[in-house]
Design a protein around this motif. Sequence first.
Motif, mmCIF file in Angstrom:
data_model
loop_
_atom_site.group_PDB
_atom_site.id
_atom_site.type_symbol
_atom_site.label_atom_id
_atom_site.label_comp_id
_atom_site.label_asym_id
_atom_site.label_seq_id
_atom_site.Cartn_x
_atom_site.Cartn_y
_atom_site.Cartn_z
ATOM 1 N N MET A 1 0.821 -1.197 0.000
ATOM 2 C CA MET A 1 0.000 0.000 0.000
ATOM 3 C C MET A 1 0.865 1.262 0.000
ATOM 4 S SD MET A 1 -3.139 0.955 0.017
ATOM 5 C CE MET A 1 -4.220 2.258 0.459
ATOM 6 N N GLU A 2 1.972 1.237 0.748
ATOM 7 C CA GLU A 2 2.840 2.408 0.800
ATOM 8 C C GLU A 2 3.540 2.644 -0.526
ATOM 9 O OE1 GLU A 2 5.264 1.468 4.134
ATOM 10 O OE2 GLU A 2 3.795 2.208 5.571
ATOM 11 N N THR A 51 -4.174 0.643 8.845
ATOM 12 C CA THR A 51 -5.626 0.763 8.820
ATOM 13 C C THR A 51 -6.233 0.029 10.007
ATOM 14 O OG1 THR A 51 -5.805 -1.198 7.414
ATOM 15 C CG2 THR A 51 -5.674 0.925 6.310
ATOM 16 N N GLY A 52 -7.271 0.617 10.569
ATOM 17 C CA GLY A 52 -7.987 -0.014 11.662
ATOM 18 C C GLY A 52 -7.325 0.121 13.021
ATOM 19 N N GLN A 53 -6.299 0.937 13.139
ATOM 20 C CA GLN A 53 -5.613 1.113 14.408
ATOM 21 C C GLN A 53 -6.042 2.434 15.043
ATOM 22 O OE1 GLN A 53 -3.764 -1.304 15.589
ATOM 23 N NE2 GLN A 53 -3.967 -2.491 13.705
ATOM 24 N N PRO A 54 -6.134 2.486 16.367
ATOM 25 C CA PRO A 54 -6.516 3.747 17.020
ATOM 26 C C PRO A 54 -5.379 4.774 16.923
ATOM 27 C CG PRO A 54 -5.968 2.097 18.657
ATOM 28 C CD PRO A 54 -5.964 1.400 17.329
ATOM 29 N N PRO A 55 -5.714 6.059 16.832
ATOM 30 C CA PRO A 55 -4.675 7.080 16.707
ATOM 31 C C PRO A 55 -4.006 7.472 18.018
ATOM 32 C CG PRO A 55 -6.814 8.095 16.570
ATOM 33 C CD PRO A 55 -7.049 6.610 16.660
ATOM 34 N N VAL A 56 -4.510 7.003 19.134
ATOM 35 C CA VAL A 56 -3.913 7.337 20.424
ATOM 36 C C VAL A 56 -3.620 6.058 21.183
ATOM 37 C CG1 VAL A 56 -4.966 9.602 20.635
ATOM 38 C CG2 VAL A 56 -6.195 7.632 21.462
ATOM 39 N N LEU A 57 -2.676 6.158 22.095
ATOM 40 C CA LEU A 57 -2.269 5.007 22.893
ATOM 41 C C LEU A 57 -3.123 4.938 24.150
ATOM 42 C CD1 LEU A 57 -0.243 2.709 23.022
ATOM 43 C CD2 LEU A 57 1.298 4.220 24.248
ATOM 44 N N THR A 58 -3.864 3.860 24.300
ATOM 45 C CA THR A 58 -4.663 3.632 25.499
ATOM 46 C C THR A 58 -4.258 2.289 26.092
ATOM 47 O OG1 THR A 58 -6.437 2.596 24.209
ATOM 48 C CG2 THR A 58 -6.608 4.963 24.606
ATOM 49 N N GLU A 59 -4.835 1.977 27.221
ATOM 50 C CA GLU A 59 -4.500 0.714 27.863
ATOM 51 C C GLU A 59 -4.974 -0.460 27.025
ATOM 52 O OE1 GLU A 59 -5.206 0.127 31.994
ATOM 53 O OE2 GLU A 59 -5.056 2.261 32.427
ATOM 54 N N GLY A 60 -4.120 -1.444 26.910
ATOM 55 C CA GLY A 60 -4.460 -2.643 26.178
ATOM 56 C C GLY A 60 -4.159 -2.558 24.688
ATOM 57 N N ASP A 66 0.350 6.686 14.354
ATOM 58 C CA ASP A 66 0.965 7.929 14.798
ATOM 59 C C ASP A 66 0.083 9.106 14.373
ATOM 60 O OD1 ASP A 66 2.727 9.791 15.748
ATOM 61 O OD2 ASP A 66 4.152 9.595 14.098
ATOM 62 N N PRO A 67 -0.403 9.922 15.313
ATOM 63 C CA PRO A 67 -1.297 11.025 14.952
ATOM 64 C C PRO A 67 -0.572 12.266 14.416
ATOM 65 C CG PRO A 67 -1.040 10.952 17.314
ATOM 66 C CD PRO A 67 -0.295 9.767 16.759
ATOM 67 N N LEU A 68 0.753 12.330 14.521
ATOM 68 C CA LEU A 68 1.486 13.518 14.082
ATOM 69 C C LEU A 68 1.351 13.776 12.579
ATOM 70 C CD1 LEU A 68 3.297 15.872 14.825
ATOM 71 C CD2 LEU A 68 5.251 14.365 14.456
ATOM 72 N N PRO A 69 1.523 12.780 11.693
ATOM 73 C CA PRO A 69 1.337 13.065 10.264
ATOM 74 C C PRO A 69 -0.075 13.539 9.935
ATOM 75 C CG PRO A 69 2.477 10.988 10.525
ATOM 76 C CD PRO A 69 2.036 11.423 11.882
ATOM 77 N N GLN A 70 -1.063 13.010 10.627
ATOM 78 C CA GLN A 70 -2.439 13.446 10.390
ATOM 79 C C GLN A 70 -2.628 14.902 10.787
ATOM 80 O OE1 GLN A 70 -4.950 10.656 12.416
ATOM 81 N NE2 GLN A 70 -3.953 8.903 11.473
ATOM 82 N N ALA A 71 -2.045 15.302 11.894
ATOM 83 C CA ALA A 71 -2.146 16.698 12.326
ATOM 84 C C ALA A 71 -1.399 17.624 11.370
ATOM 85 C CB ALA A 71 -1.593 16.843 13.740
ATOM 86 N N LEU A 72 -0.232 17.183 10.899
ATOM 87 C CA LEU A 72 0.522 17.986 9.934
ATOM 88 C C LEU A 72 -0.245 18.159 8.623
ATOM 89 C CD1 LEU A 72 4.137 16.598 10.434
ATOM 90 C CD2 LEU A 72 3.293 18.849 11.049
#
Length: 112
Positions: A1-2, A51-60, A66-72
């Motif tokens: 995909m990349e 794909t399908g991964q959460p953008p923030v780190l939570t328990e479990g 990584d949310p940084l590229p999305q914010a940029l």
Amino acid sequence: MEIITSILAGILFATAVYNLLQKQLLRIIIGTVLLTHGAHIFIFTMGKLKTGQPPVLTEGVTDYTDPLPQALILTSIVISFGVTSLLLVLSYRTAQENNTDNMEQLRGESNE
């Protein structure tokens, strides 16, 4: 995909450079728009497409996006929209004042 998105970014960069080298103002503006879109896709690709991964780190959660590229990219979209709006207004005003959008004629070069 990349690999596919990298190729797409390269195609966008190539068509942007081609349009930036044209004589008409509108094509130059289209070139800048394509250049910014290519940069957006390039930044998105560098953030590793997950794909399908959460953008923030939570328990479990052990694997996250990584949310940084999305914010940029979101910031860059807003900036590119403002630059595109400014370029469109300036080109419209230039075409109205000079009755042409040809860059050679605007520079004062003769076509003899």
